[in-house]
Scaffold this motif. Structure first.
Motif, PDB file in Angstrom:
ATOM      1  N   ALA A   1     -10.904  -0.403  -5.070  1.00 15.59           N
ATOM      2  CA  ALA A   1      -9.652  -1.131  -4.849  1.00 15.59           C
ATOM      3  C   ALA A   1      -9.699  -1.994  -3.583  1.00 15.59           C
ATOM      4  O   ALA A   1      -8.759  -2.019  -2.793  1.00 15.59           O
ATOM      5  CB  ALA A   1      -8.465  -0.164  -4.815  1.00 15.59           C
TER       6      ALA A   1
ATOM      7  N   TRP B   1       0.199  10.529 -17.634  1.00 15.88           N
ATOM      8  CA  TRP B   1       0.112   9.214 -16.984  1.00 15.88           C
ATOM      9  C   TRP B   1       1.377   8.942 -16.170  1.00 15.88           C
ATOM     10  O   TRP B   1       1.315   8.467 -15.030  1.00 15.88           O
ATOM     11  CB  TRP B   1      -0.089   8.131 -18.047  1.00 15.88           C
ATOM     12  CG  TRP B   1      -0.104   6.754 -17.466  1.00 15.88           C
ATOM     13  CD1 TRP B   1       0.925   5.848 -17.463  1.00 15.88           C
ATOM     14  CD2 TRP B   1      -1.186   6.129 -16.746  1.00 15.88           C
ATOM     15  NE1 TRP B   1       0.545   4.704 -16.797  1.00 15.88           N
ATOM     16  CE2 TRP B   1      -0.745   4.850 -16.352  1.00 15.88           C
ATOM     17  CE3 TRP B   1      -2.484   6.544 -16.410  1.00 15.88           C
ATOM     18  CZ2 TRP B   1      -1.558   3.967 -15.629  1.00 15.88           C
ATOM     19  CZ3 TRP B   1      -3.294   5.656 -15.689  1.00 15.88           C
ATOM     20  CH2 TRP B   1      -2.830   4.393 -15.317  1.00 15.88           C
TER      21      TRP B   1
ATOM     22  N   GLU C   1       1.295  -4.093  -5.030  1.00 16.91           N
ATOM     23  CA  GLU C   1       0.082  -4.688  -5.620  1.00 16.91           C
ATOM     24  C   GLU C   1      -1.125  -3.757  -5.445  1.00 16.91           C
ATOM     25  O   GLU C   1      -2.043  -3.748  -6.263  1.00 16.91           O
ATOM     26  CB  GLU C   1      -0.186  -6.096  -5.076  1.00 16.91           C
ATOM     27  CG  GLU C   1      -0.463  -6.195  -3.586  1.00 16.91           C
ATOM     28  CD  GLU C   1       0.800  -6.357  -2.749  1.00 16.91           C
ATOM     29  OE1 GLU C   1       1.909  -6.060  -3.263  1.00 16.91           O
ATOM     30  OE2 GLU C   1       0.682  -6.782  -1.571  1.00 16.91           O
TER      31      GLU C   1
ATOM     32  N   GLU D   1      -0.833  -1.157  -8.148  1.00 18.45           N
ATOM     33  CA  GLU D   1      -1.305  -1.744  -9.413  1.00 18.45           C
ATOM     34  C   GLU D   1      -2.815  -1.647  -9.533  1.00 18.45           C
ATOM     35  O   GLU D   1      -3.369  -1.274 -10.554  1.00 18.45           O
ATOM     36  CB  GLU D   1      -0.896  -3.223  -9.489  1.00 18.45           C
ATOM     37  CG  GLU D   1       0.364  -3.483 -10.272  1.00 18.45           C
ATOM     38  CD  GLU D   1       0.520  -2.574 -11.497  1.00 18.45           C
ATOM     39  OE1 GLU D   1      -0.381  -2.589 -12.358  1.00 18.45           O
ATOM     40  OE2 GLU D   1       1.509  -1.828 -11.567  1.00 18.45           O
ATOM     41  N   ARG D   2      -3.482  -2.017  -8.432  1.00 25.58           N
ATOM     42  CA  ARG D   2      -4.942  -2.024  -8.414  1.00 25.58           C
ATOM     43  C   ARG D   2      -5.497  -0.615  -8.611  1.00 25.58           C
ATOM     44  O   ARG D   2      -6.477  -0.388  -9.321  1.00 25.58           O
ATOM     45  CB  ARG D   2      -5.382  -2.555  -7.054  1.00 25.58           C
ATOM     46  CG  ARG D   2      -6.591  -3.406  -7.161  1.00 25.58           C
ATOM     47  CD  ARG D   2      -6.806  -4.192  -5.927  1.00 25.58           C
ATOM     48  NE  ARG D   2      -8.190  -4.620  -5.941  1.00 25.58           N
ATOM     49  CZ  ARG D   2      -8.747  -5.328  -4.995  1.00 25.58           C
ATOM     50  NH1 ARG D   2      -8.051  -5.700  -3.954  1.00 25.58           N
ATOM     51  NH2 ARG D   2     -10.012  -5.667  -5.075  1.00 25.58           N
ATOM     52  N   ARG D   3      -4.848   0.334  -7.974  1.00 23.10           N
ATOM     53  CA  ARG D   3      -5.291   1.733  -8.076  1.00 23.10           C
ATOM     54  C   ARG D   3      -5.024   2.291  -9.465  1.00 23.10           C
ATOM     55  O   ARG D   3      -5.805   3.096  -9.975  1.00 23.10           O
ATOM     56  CB  ARG D   3      -4.611   2.569  -6.990  1.00 23.10           C
ATOM     57  CG  ARG D   3      -5.263   2.341  -5.641  1.00 23.10           C
ATOM     58  CD  ARG D   3      -4.443   2.834  -4.481  1.00 23.10           C
ATOM     59  NE  ARG D   3      -5.174   2.619  -3.241  1.00 23.10           N
ATOM     60  CZ  ARG D   3      -5.824   3.573  -2.573  1.00 23.10           C
ATOM     61  NH1 ARG D   3      -5.778   4.808  -2.993  1.00 23.10           N
ATOM     62  NH2 ARG D   3      -6.489   3.287  -1.477  1.00 23.10           N
TER      63      ARG D   3
ATOM     64  N   GLU E   1      -5.073   0.523 -12.147  1.00 25.89           N
ATOM     65  CA  GLU E   1      -6.099  -0.099 -13.004  1.00 25.89           C
ATOM     66  C   GLU E   1      -7.387   0.731 -12.929  1.00 25.89           C
ATOM     67  O   GLU E   1      -8.011   1.042 -13.950  1.00 25.89           O
ATOM     68  CB  GLU E   1      -6.348  -1.502 -12.463  1.00 25.89           C
ATOM     69  CG  GLU E   1      -6.873  -2.489 -13.448  1.00 25.89           C
ATOM     70  CD  GLU E   1      -7.005  -3.835 -12.756  1.00 25.89           C
ATOM     71  OE1 GLU E   1      -5.963  -4.401 -12.335  1.00 25.89           O
ATOM     72  OE2 GLU E   1      -8.160  -4.291 -12.595  1.00 25.89           O
ATOM     73  N   ALA E   2      -7.754   1.110 -11.700  1.00 23.97           N
ATOM     74  CA  ALA E   2      -8.949   1.962 -11.521  1.00 23.97           C
ATOM     75  C   ALA E   2      -8.736   3.313 -12.194  1.00 23.97           C
ATOM     76  O   ALA E   2      -9.673   3.902 -12.762  1.00 23.97           O
ATOM     77  CB  ALA E   2      -9.233   2.157 -10.029  1.00 23.97           C
TER      78      ALA E   2
ATOM     79  N   ARG F   1      -7.247   4.049 -14.925  1.00 20.63           N
ATOM     80  CA  ARG F   1      -7.527   4.016 -16.375  1.00 20.63           C
ATOM     81  C   ARG F   1      -9.021   4.236 -16.617  1.00 20.63           C
ATOM     82  O   ARG F   1      -9.417   4.980 -17.503  1.00 20.63           O
ATOM     83  CB  ARG F   1      -7.076   2.686 -16.979  1.00 20.63           C
ATOM     84  CG  ARG F   1      -5.577   2.540 -17.002  1.00 20.63           C
ATOM     85  CD  ARG F   1      -5.114   1.342 -17.820  1.00 20.63           C
ATOM     86  NE  ARG F   1      -3.706   1.090 -17.618  1.00 20.63           N
ATOM     87  CZ  ARG F   1      -2.708   1.756 -18.204  1.00 20.63           C
ATOM     88  NH1 ARG F   1      -2.992   2.717 -19.067  1.00 20.63           N
ATOM     89  NH2 ARG F   1      -1.451   1.491 -17.941  1.00 20.63           N
ATOM     90  N   THR F   2      -9.853   3.566 -15.831  1.00 22.17           N
ATOM     91  CA  THR F   2     -11.306   3.730 -15.959  1.00 22.17           C
ATOM     92  C   THR F   2     -11.706   5.165 -15.623  1.00 22.17           C
ATOM     93  O   THR F   2     -12.539   5.770 -16.306  1.00 22.17           O
ATOM     94  CB  THR F   2     -12.025   2.769 -14.977  1.00 22.17           C
ATOM     95  OG1 THR F   2     -11.517   1.460 -15.192  1.00 22.17           O
ATOM     96  CG2 THR F   2     -13.519   2.811 -15.164  1.00 22.17           C
TER      97      THR F   2
END
Ligand SMILES: Nc1nc2c(ncn2[C@@H]2O[C@H](COP(=O)(O)OP(=O)(O)O)[C@@H](O)[C@H]2O)c(=O)[nH]1
Ligand SMILES: Nc1ncnc2c1ncn2[C@@H]1O[C@H](COP(=O)(O)OP(=O)(O)O)[C@@H](O)[C@H]1O
Length: 188
Positions: free
Chosen positions: A80, A130, A146, A149-151, A153-154, A156-157
């Motif tokens: 991130a 979730w 923001e 959001e980035r975290r 996104e990570a 999900r992976t």
């Protein structure tokens, strides 16, 4: 020596940001200070209350570059927008004297440890849902929207990679998970 009494050499705890890794580890170490937790180097800025050398070694980009160039990191990754790495020497010293060693690192780091130290045990900390993960990460109040959001996104992976780990613990109760982790580390 019977297999069940062998002490795992190194335990890696991973899981999405906000799942409760730090909370579980802090709870565990209150009861069992003999569990040694590696202090990582990071280029991230300290959060209020975080202390250099305790929560992280806070370094700038140039210093992090040097740690890499000098081979001082056992593993490192960008997460991130910041870099994080495990100082090699301290971990090796502790393993050398047979102490239980815990690394709290991200998925990319866990994969590197699996490659370089196949005897390590990899533990995944999962959220109950979730929605609960989003609630915890947001509720912690340490990151801007923001960054959250980035975290996520990570996250999900990371959640999709759960099957790469030896064990999954679901963080519903901090106390239960801390005890399960201690049992896996053969400390309690
Ligand atoms: N690969 C790697 N990841 C790390 C290291 N130290 C921390 N991390 C991971 O970096 C991610 C972000 O850590 P941090 O900014 O402290 O946020 P938090 O885990 O949400 O409190 C988390 O997944 C940590 O487990 C490290 O030394 N190496
Ligand atoms: N089992 C749990 N139930 C409810 N809230 C929790 C639980 N574990 C952790 N939390 C809360 O979730 C937030 C994120 O926890 P933290 O330990 O900072 O996560 P991580 O280190 O994985 O990023 C914190 O506000 C923490 O108090």
């Amino acid at each position: 020596m019977a297999a069940h009494s062998a002490r795992p050499r190194l335990t890696v705890l991973s899981g999405p940001s906000g799942v409760g890794k730090s909370t579980v580890v802090a709870h565990m170490r209150k009861e069992h200070p003999e569990v040694w937790l590696s202090v990582s180097a990071t280029t991230r800025r300290p959060r209020p209350g975080e202390r250099d050398g305790v929560h992280y070694f806070f370094v700038d980009d140039g210093e992090f570059d040097k740690l890499i160039a000098n081979g001082e990191l056992l593993e490192w990754a960008e997460f991130a927008g910041n870099r994080y790495g495990t100082p090699r020497e301290a971990v090796m010293d502790r393993l050398g004297v047979g102490e239980p060693v815990l690394l709290e690192i991200d998925l990319q780091g866990a994969r590197q440890i699996r490659e370089s130290m196949p005897e390590a045990q990899l533990v995944f900390l999962a959220p109950p849902s979730w929605e609960e993960l989003v609630r915890r990460l947001t509720g912690r109040g340490t990151e801007a929207p923001e960054v959250i959001e980035r975290r996520l996104e990570a996250a999900r992976t990371e959640l999709a990679a759960e099957s790469e780990f030896d064990t999954t613990l679901v963080n519903t109760s901090v106390e239960d998970v801390a005890n399960e982790l201690l049992a896996l580390m053969r400390v309690a």
